[in-house]
Motif scaffolding. Structure first.
Motif, short mmCIF file in Angstrom:
data_model
loop_
_atom_site.label_atom_id
_atom_site.label_comp_id
_atom_site.label_asym_id
_atom_site.label_seq_id
_atom_site.Cartn_x
_atom_site.Cartn_y
_atom_site.Cartn_z
N ASN A 39 1.11 -10.59 -10.68
CA ASN A 39 1.71 -10.30 -9.39
C ASN A 39 0.75 -10.73 -8.29
O ASN A 39 -0.29 -10.11 -8.07
CB ASN A 39 2.02 -8.80 -9.30
N TYR A 40 1.11 -11.79 -7.59
CA TYR A 40 0.25 -12.34 -6.55
C TYR A 40 0.29 -11.53 -5.25
O TYR A 40 -0.53 -11.72 -4.37
CB TYR A 40 0.64 -13.79 -6.27
N LYS A 41 1.23 -10.62 -5.14
CA LYS A 41 1.30 -9.79 -3.92
C LYS A 41 0.07 -8.91 -3.79
O LYS A 41 -0.42 -8.69 -2.69
CB LYS A 41 2.55 -8.91 -3.97
N TRP A 42 -0.45 -8.43 -4.91
CA TRP A 42 -1.60 -7.53 -4.85
C TRP A 42 -2.87 -8.27 -4.42
O TRP A 42 -3.77 -7.66 -3.85
CB TRP A 42 -1.80 -6.83 -6.18
N ILE A 43 -2.92 -9.57 -4.67
CA ILE A 43 -4.08 -10.33 -4.21
C ILE A 43 -4.10 -10.36 -2.69
O ILE A 43 -5.15 -10.19 -2.06
CB ILE A 43 -4.05 -11.77 -4.79
N SER A 44 -2.93 -10.55 -2.06
CA SER A 44 -2.89 -10.58 -0.59
C SER A 44 -3.22 -9.21 -0.01
O SER A 44 -3.90 -9.11 1.02
CB SER A 44 -1.52 -11.07 -0.11
N VAL A 45 -2.78 -8.14 -0.65
CA VAL A 45 -3.10 -6.79 -0.17
C VAL A 45 -4.60 -6.56 -0.27
O VAL A 45 -5.23 -6.02 0.65
CB VAL A 45 -2.31 -5.73 -0.98
N ALA A 84 -6.96 -8.83 -0.24
CA ALA A 84 -7.63 -9.68 0.74
C ALA A 84 -7.59 -9.07 2.13
O ALA A 84 -8.59 -9.08 2.86
CB ALA A 84 -7.00 -11.07 0.75
N VAL A 85 -6.45 -8.51 2.52
CA VAL A 85 -6.35 -7.86 3.83
C VAL A 85 -7.27 -6.66 3.89
O VAL A 85 -7.94 -6.42 4.91
CB VAL A 85 -4.87 -7.47 4.11
#
Length: 162
Positions: free
Chosen positions: A70-76, A78-79
């Motif tokens: 799940n690539y969404k958790w990488i963006s979370v 990073a933020v």
């Protein structure tokens, strides 16, 4: 005799009381070419059961599941790292007068708070002065209470005279 037996088996089948052997007799009877005319409506149902019994599932079923990343958790994440970096990168001891609502000197903050509280107090006093008319309403309701007492006494008088 066979027709009566089939009709009895159909009645039991509709009530859900047949055994597997009796259901097999019904399937065999309705798979024949000749069926009694008043029982023709049951023939498609039992022929469907026979055909359905011969069907087989031929598709392969995969036993291992693929891991989906799940690539969404990488963006979370990073933020979150950026926000922590910005927060801890600020100078701690310097005066941050460029930020809105902050003061370098405690006296300036105290003066600003007293001005704000004085303004709130004046507006609050204006609001309470307009609510003063409610006391007049309370006086009017107390006089209505006297009218209720008069009504009670007159009802007592009129009841005793009857």
């Amino acid at each position: 005799m066979v027709l009566n037996n089939i009709e009895e088996l159909l009645e039991k089948y509709e009530n859900g009381e047949t055994t597997l052997k009796e259901e097999q007799q019904l399937k065999n009877y309705f798979s024949q070419e000749t069926v009694a005319p008043h029982l023709e409506m049951y023939k498609p149902m039992f022929t469907y059961f026979l055909v359905n019994k011969q069907e087989q599932f031929t598709k392969d079923i995969p036993l291992k599941t693929k891991k989906v990343f799940n690539y969404k958790w990488i963006s979370v994440a990073a933020v979150a790292v950026l926000m922590l970096g910005i927060y801890f990168n600020r100078p701690v001891d310097s005066c941050e007068a460029d930020l809105v609502g902050t003061f370098c000197e405690p006296e300036d903050a105290y003066n600003e708070v007293t001005k704000s509280l004085a303004m709130i107090s004046s507006h609050f006093n204006k609001g309470t002065s307009t609510v003063g008319y409610l006391n007049e309403v309370n006086k009017g309701t107390s006089t209505l209470g006297y009218l209720n007492e008069i009504e009670n006494t007159t009802s007592i008088i009129f009841k005793t005279n009857n």
